[in-house]
Scaffold this motif. Structure first.
Motif, short mmCIF file in Angstrom:
data_model
loop_
_atom_site.label_atom_id
_atom_site.label_comp_id
_atom_site.label_asym_id
_atom_site.label_seq_id
_atom_site.Cartn_x
_atom_site.Cartn_y
_atom_site.Cartn_z
N TYR A 113 8.40 -35.15 9.91
CA TYR A 113 7.85 -35.54 11.26
C TYR A 113 7.31 -34.13 11.90
CZ TYR A 113 10.26 -39.87 10.96
OH TYR A 113 10.68 -41.11 10.55
N ALA A 114 6.15 -34.45 12.65
CA ALA A 114 5.53 -33.17 13.23
C ALA A 114 5.04 -33.45 14.65
CB ALA A 114 4.36 -32.49 12.60
N LEU A 115 5.05 -32.80 15.66
CA LEU A 115 4.72 -32.73 17.11
C LEU A 115 3.22 -32.66 17.18
CD1 LEU A 115 5.33 -33.88 20.12
CD2 LEU A 115 5.88 -31.42 20.32
N LEU A 116 2.57 -33.60 17.25
CA LEU A 116 1.01 -33.29 17.48
C LEU A 116 0.70 -32.94 18.66
CD1 LEU A 116 -0.30 -35.99 14.78
CD2 LEU A 116 0.34 -33.59 14.54
N GLN A 117 1.13 -33.65 19.72
CA GLN A 117 0.57 -33.46 21.24
C GLN A 117 1.61 -33.73 22.18
OE1 GLN A 117 -3.11 -35.32 21.87
NE2 GLN A 117 -2.69 -35.83 24.00
N SER A 118 2.04 -33.12 23.33
CA SER A 118 2.64 -33.16 24.27
C SER A 118 1.98 -32.99 25.75
CB SER A 118 3.87 -32.45 24.37
OG SER A 118 4.66 -32.56 25.38
N ASP A 119 1.63 -34.21 26.64
CA ASP A 119 1.04 -33.78 27.79
C ASP A 119 1.97 -34.84 28.69
OD1 ASP A 119 0.01 -36.78 27.27
OD2 ASP A 119 -1.56 -35.69 26.10
N GLY A 120 1.01 -34.72 30.06
CA GLY A 120 1.60 -35.53 31.22
C GLY A 120 2.48 -34.63 31.86
N ASP A 121 2.90 -35.06 33.36
CA ASP A 121 3.98 -34.09 33.86
C ASP A 121 5.28 -34.54 33.76
OD1 ASP A 121 3.97 -36.79 35.12
OD2 ASP A 121 2.70 -36.22 37.18
N ALA A 122 6.34 -34.27 34.30
CA ALA A 122 7.78 -34.46 34.21
C ALA A 122 7.95 -35.82 34.35
CB ALA A 122 8.41 -33.81 35.02
N HIS A 123 7.16 -36.64 35.23
CA HIS A 123 7.41 -38.04 35.57
C HIS A 123 6.95 -38.92 34.72
CE1 HIS A 123 9.19 -36.73 39.25
NE2 HIS A 123 8.34 -36.09 39.69
N GLN A 124 5.92 -38.55 33.76
CA GLN A 124 5.12 -39.42 32.95
C GLN A 124 4.53 -38.74 31.66
OE1 GLN A 124 2.27 -41.85 34.76
NE2 GLN A 124 2.08 -43.37 33.46
N GLN A 125 5.60 -38.28 30.87
CA GLN A 125 5.15 -37.68 29.70
C GLN A 125 4.54 -38.47 28.71
OE1 GLN A 125 8.83 -34.82 29.23
NE2 GLN A 125 7.34 -33.27 29.15
N SER A 126 3.98 -37.97 27.63
CA SER A 126 3.51 -38.66 26.53
C SER A 126 3.66 -37.73 25.08
CB SER A 126 2.10 -39.21 26.89
OG SER A 126 1.58 -39.89 25.59
N PHE A 127 4.25 -38.35 24.32
CA PHE A 127 4.00 -37.44 23.05
C PHE A 127 3.57 -38.04 21.79
CE2 PHE A 127 7.79 -36.48 25.69
CZ PHE A 127 7.83 -35.06 25.45
N ILE A 128 2.84 -37.26 21.17
CA ILE A 128 2.45 -38.00 19.67
C ILE A 128 3.03 -37.00 18.61
CG2 ILE A 128 0.31 -38.34 18.35
CD1 ILE A 128 -1.45 -38.35 20.86
N PHE A 129 3.76 -38.08 17.78
CA PHE A 129 4.22 -37.68 16.49
C PHE A 129 3.31 -37.93 15.27
CE2 PHE A 129 7.67 -35.73 18.71
CZ PHE A 129 8.42 -34.97 17.88
N GLY A 178 2.46 -41.93 15.98
CA GLY A 178 2.98 -42.72 16.91
C GLY A 178 2.90 -41.91 18.31
N ARG A 179 2.99 -42.71 19.25
CA ARG A 179 2.82 -42.39 20.48
C ARG A 179 3.99 -42.95 21.47
NH1 ARG A 179 -0.71 -40.19 24.43
NH2 ARG A 179 -2.76 -40.59 22.83
N GLY A 180 4.60 -42.32 22.34
CA GLY A 180 5.50 -42.77 23.40
C GLY A 180 5.84 -41.95 24.47
N ALA A 181 6.84 -42.27 25.23
CA ALA A 181 6.98 -41.63 26.47
C ALA A 181 8.18 -40.37 26.26
CB ALA A 181 7.25 -42.59 27.62
N THR A 182 8.94 -40.58 25.14
CA THR A 182 9.79 -39.61 24.83
C THR A 182 9.67 -39.28 23.11
OG1 THR A 182 11.48 -41.14 23.86
CG2 THR A 182 11.69 -40.54 26.13
N LYS A 183 10.06 -38.21 22.87
CA LYS A 183 9.88 -37.90 21.55
C LYS A 183 10.56 -38.88 20.53
CE LYS A 183 9.98 -32.71 22.49
NZ LYS A 183 10.49 -31.41 22.08
N LYS A 184 11.58 -39.42 20.65
CA LYS A 184 12.23 -40.20 19.99
C LYS A 184 11.59 -41.41 19.85
CE LYS A 184 16.83 -42.63 19.40
NZ LYS A 184 18.10 -42.81 20.16
N ALA A 185 10.71 -42.06 21.15
CA ALA A 185 9.93 -43.13 20.86
C ALA A 185 8.87 -43.03 20.14
CB ALA A 185 9.58 -43.56 22.34
N ALA A 186 8.18 -41.81 20.20
CA ALA A 186 6.94 -41.64 19.32
C ALA A 186 7.43 -41.59 17.85
CB ALA A 186 6.16 -40.27 19.82
N LYS A 187 8.42 -40.89 17.44
CA LYS A 187 9.08 -40.88 15.95
C LYS A 187 9.04 -42.33 15.55
CE LYS A 187 11.23 -36.19 15.78
NZ LYS A 187 12.36 -35.76 15.66
N HIS A 188 9.83 -43.00 16.34
CA HIS A 188 9.98 -44.51 16.14
C HIS A 188 8.68 -45.18 15.75
CE1 HIS A 188 14.31 -44.68 16.64
NE2 HIS A 188 14.28 -44.89 17.87
#
Length: 286
Positions: free
Chosen positions: A34-50, A61-71
């Protein structure tokens, strides 16, 4: 506090796409990376792409948490692998649709992996007879379904349960080819991203108004989000003579909340109230 009423727990048998992909990677000798490709948004509405890479396949995969993006990435990879690995599975003599009766446990396991289901769980539910003539009953659980099998050993009972489960899947499909699909999955952490009408109402509605029908409110939330609600009555009364029950939400992981009341209906309503408190707490968590 809602926490004092909530008994939300994770069942170890509830495998996530990340766990299933990891097990598949071990089996083929290619561990997923797994590799983190992108992390953006503020503390209240973050978005991650793995991204996840396994062999020649790479998915995102994209998600509001790193775990969700990995899933999400793992689930996308498993869907691709389902198509790409089927010829190899058939060459190895493992074809779930064909129902290889020589190894129903293995067939069921392969089927679950190909369809990106939770892996089957086997539990010894009964053991009878003297030591030299034991009989075992094993219950197989898979995606909300249950089937039991008996045998003179745990292994035989397990195989019988798996065979009955395959038969049930074929029956539900209406043909020897298994086409049945389980109810859609709703991950607890995805509740934070829910923006439907009922969830928005829950976020701004006090859960302390007397005579509120929390059972109906929970039903409306479940229909909007796509999970199932099951009430389980407990035969034993509390020490002060109240009825009690559990309410189970078919989220991933499964969520279970407890409720008590002067009547069975009151207990159900209290359990639904506690479940709604838990959902709102998770949905509002940063």
């Amino acid at each position: 506090m809602a926490d004092s009423h909530v008994m939300a727990h994770q069942r170890c048998q509830e495998k996530t796409p990340v766990q299933i992909l990891h097990e598949y990677g071990i089996k083929i000798g290619r561990a997923p990376v797994y590799a983190l490709l992108q992390s953006d948004g503020d503390a209240h509405q973050q978005s991650f792409i793995f991204s996840v890479t396994i062999g020649e396949i790479t998915c995102k995969g994209r998600g509001a948490t790193k775990k969700a993006a990995k899933h999400e990435a793992a689930e996308a990879a498993l869907k691709l692998l389902k198509r790409d690995t089927r010829p190899n599975d058939q060459r190895d003599g493992v074809s779930p649709e064909a129902g290889d009766a020589s190894n129903p446990v293995g067939v069921l396991q392969e089927l679950a992996m190909q369809r990106v289901w939770c892996l089957p769980e086997y539990v010894v539910s009964l053991e009878t007879g003297p030591d030299h003539m034991k009989e075992f009953t094993v219950t197989c659980r898979l995606e909300g379904l249950e089937e039991s099998g008996t045998g003179s050993s745990k292994k035989q009972a397990r195989r019988a349960a798996a065979e009955r489960m395959l038969g049930k899947l074929q029956s539900l499909s209406g043909s020897p080819e298994i086409t049945w699909s389980p109810p859609s999955r709703v991950y607890v952490e995805s509740l934070r991203q829910a923006t439907g009408e009922k969830m928005s109402l829950l976020r701004r509605t006090p859960l302390s108004i007397p005579n509120t029908d929390y059972i109906q409110m929970l039903l409306e939330i479940s229909l909007e989000l796509g999970f199932q609600v099951t009430y389980i009555d407990i035969d034993e009364l509390t020490v002060n003579g109240q009825y009690q029950c559990l309410v189970e939400l078919s989220t991933r992981p499964v969520t279970v909340c407890h409720g008590t009341g002067m009547t069975s209906s009151n207990a159900h309503n209290t359990a639904a109230h506690n479940a709604l408190q838990y959902i709102r707490m998770v949905a509002s968590k940063l």
